[in-house]
Design an enzyme around this catalytic site. Structure first.
Site, mmCIF file in Angstrom:
data_model
loop_
_atom_site.group_PDB
_atom_site.id
_atom_site.type_symbol
_atom_site.label_atom_id
_atom_site.label_comp_id
_atom_site.label_asym_id
_atom_site.label_seq_id
_atom_site.Cartn_x
_atom_site.Cartn_y
_atom_site.Cartn_z
ATOM 1 N N GLY A 80 0.786 -1.123 -0.088
ATOM 2 C CA GLY A 80 0.140 0.025 0.090
ATOM 3 C C GLY A 80 0.862 1.344 -0.002
ATOM 4 O O GLY A 80 2.314 1.079 0.230
ATOM 5 N N ASN A 81 0.141 2.371 -0.399
ATOM 6 C CA ASN A 81 0.937 3.765 -0.288
ATOM 7 C C ASN A 81 0.844 4.321 1.087
ATOM 8 O O ASN A 81 -0.229 4.135 1.759
ATOM 9 C CB ASN A 81 0.294 4.379 -1.378
ATOM 10 C CG ASN A 81 0.854 4.411 -2.698
ATOM 11 O OD1 ASN A 81 2.009 3.994 -2.948
ATOM 12 N ND2 ASN A 81 -0.300 4.315 -3.587
ATOM 13 N N ARG A 82 1.661 5.098 1.493
ATOM 14 C CA ARG A 82 1.455 6.063 2.731
ATOM 15 C C ARG A 82 0.582 6.982 2.409
ATOM 16 O O ARG A 82 0.780 7.933 1.458
ATOM 17 C CB ARG A 82 2.926 6.530 3.084
ATOM 18 C CG ARG A 82 3.511 5.557 3.818
ATOM 19 C CD ARG A 82 4.958 6.239 4.412
ATOM 20 N NE ARG A 82 4.916 7.348 5.128
ATOM 21 C CZ ARG A 82 5.799 8.193 5.345
ATOM 22 N NH1 ARG A 82 7.078 7.736 4.721
ATOM 23 N NH2 ARG A 82 5.793 9.166 6.365
ATOM 24 N N ALA B 288 -4.178 7.704 -3.332
ATOM 25 C CA ALA B 288 -2.770 7.435 -3.946
ATOM 26 C C ALA B 288 -3.073 5.787 -3.924
ATOM 27 O O ALA B 288 -2.852 4.921 -3.133
ATOM 28 C CB ALA B 288 -1.851 7.519 -2.317
#
Ligand code: C5P
Length: 404
Positions: A215-217, A281
């Protein structure tokens, strides 16, 4: 507490799902907010909770059947439909949504929904596969197009032991969404009045196995603030949210998703819309095949076989959808202006909002940020400020670009 529900006459229709127990709490919260509540239950709902419990909490007789002669003599179903200033259907099962979408009226709840002129809000709750089924999503699109407010569902563990979107929203979130919804008879004001804005926000999680994901931050704060700012300017806002821990802004319809594929389906499911703002994101890669069982750490290195996710923003911009404006975001570590302008052209956007990742007083988890918006003929700087203020300024700019 908001005064919006004070004196409202809320007809709470309870559908047949395990989440019906949460509707008991909902009655209490609605009354705390100053509303009068009358409850109608489907036959299925009565398998999960009793009419007596609702009666005790609402202080009013609970209606369970279209064929109850005593109830019809006192307050007939047509009178009850007219009495309501708002109709709230929680939980709304897949079957109930299908009935509502098609105007079927074969029991008390569906008849009330058809016989009322009050604004209707539905709070879906069901198994995640039923939620994602194209039939359910098409029914929701029909209801939305008819002005029905859709509240939730949330993502998380489901009663049957699986996890995914399908949990009934928490009673507090339902009350907040209901309080924030623009009343149907109130004059709609603001530069975005009458427009449907779809916003994506937060990260996506791509499952590697049952316990790990890529996952993205991303906290989702910016996207949520943009959704709120658009709703404040009169837009009907659908917020497609990845896994985040943020409250739904007032008046915003939220759809919770987990993966990029789910986000894409939810975004296209929310159309038609006038404006798309892709603030999420989105993970760029997803495992070709998520492992069915937990991957063991048996070797020194592990190679992941990843495939590209759909570029939702680019697909939206290239689609036949009659959108008036498509807005993207770009988080960059270097050459911000050059990369952002490149994406504006490559993804065929009307506006792109770029921010530099790694500045001391901004970024993912922070409440503040600085950014620059680019469009074909111009650009505008937004100096470091709280994300809520940036969102307000950005939505103003979106209004300007619409009129340009
Ligand atoms: O190309 P890049 O991922 O940096 O572009 C960021 C913009 O594209 C954001 O607006 C993001 O929401 C969107 N995006 C998307 N689908 C992807 C990747 C990015 O919608 N798979």
């Amino acid at each position: 507490m908001s005064q919006a529900l004070k004196g409202q006459r809320i007809l709470l229709c309870v559908g047949g799902g395990i989440a019906a127990y949460k509707s008991l709490e909902l009655v209490r919260r609605l009354r705390d907010a100053g509303a009068q509540v009358q409850v109608a239950m489907t036959a299925g709902a009565q398998q999960f909770v009793t009419a007596l419990s609702f009666q005790a909490l609402s202080g009013q007789p609970t209606r369970t059947s279209l064929w109850d002669s005593a109830a019809e003599a006192a307050m007939g179903h047509i009178e009850l439909a007219r009495w309501a200033s708002r109709v709230l259907i929680a939980p709304a099962t897949a079957d109930l949504l299908a009935h509502l979408a098609h105007g079927l009226a074969d029991d008390l709840v569906t008849t009330l929904a058809l016989a009322t002129t009050a604004p209707i809000s539905v709070c879906p709750a069901m198994n995640h596969i039923m939620w994602k089924h194209p039939a359910t999503q098409a029914n929701l699109a029909t209801l939305r197009a008819r002005g029905v407010q859709v509240i939730g569902p949330e993502d998380g563990p489901l009663a049957e032991g699986e996890s995914g979107p399908g949990r009934l929203s928490q009673p507090d979130a339902i009350v907040a969404a209901l309080a924030g919804a623009v009343p149907a008879d109130a004059p709609v004001q603001g530069p975005l009045a009458g427009l449907h804005v779809v916003v994506s926000a937060g990260p996506t999680y791509e499952d590697l196995d049952p316990v790990r994901y890529l996952g993205n931050r991303s906290s989702g704060k910016m996207g949520f603030a943009v959704a709120q700012a658009a709703a404040r300017r009169g837009a009907a806002v659908t917020l497609v949210a990845g896994p985040v821990t943020l409250e739904t802004p007032p008046g915003v319809t939220r759809v919770d998703v987990r993966s990029a594929a789910q986000m894409r389906a939810a975004v296209f499911g929310a159309f038609p819309a006038d404006i798309y703002i892709g603030a999420a994101a989105v993970a760029d890669y997803t495992p070709r095949m998520p492992a069915p069982n937990k991957i063991k750490k048996s070797s020194e290195s592990l190679a992941l076989d990843l495939v590209r996710t759909p570029d939702i923003l680019a697909e939206v911009a290239a689609s036949e959808q009659p959108l008036k404006l498509v807005v993207g975001f770009a988080a960059e570590t270097e050459n911000v202006a050059e990369y952002a302008r490149g994406k504006l052209i490559a993804k065929r956007l009307d506006l792109i909002v770029a921010n530099r990742v790694g500045i001391p007083d901004g970024g993912f988890e922070s409440d503040r940020n600085a950014m620059t918006a680019f469009w074909k003929e111009g650009q505008r700087e937004f100096p470091c400020a709280p994300k809520t203020e940036l969102a307000e300024a950005l939505v103003e700019l979106i209004g300007e670009r619409l009129r340009a």
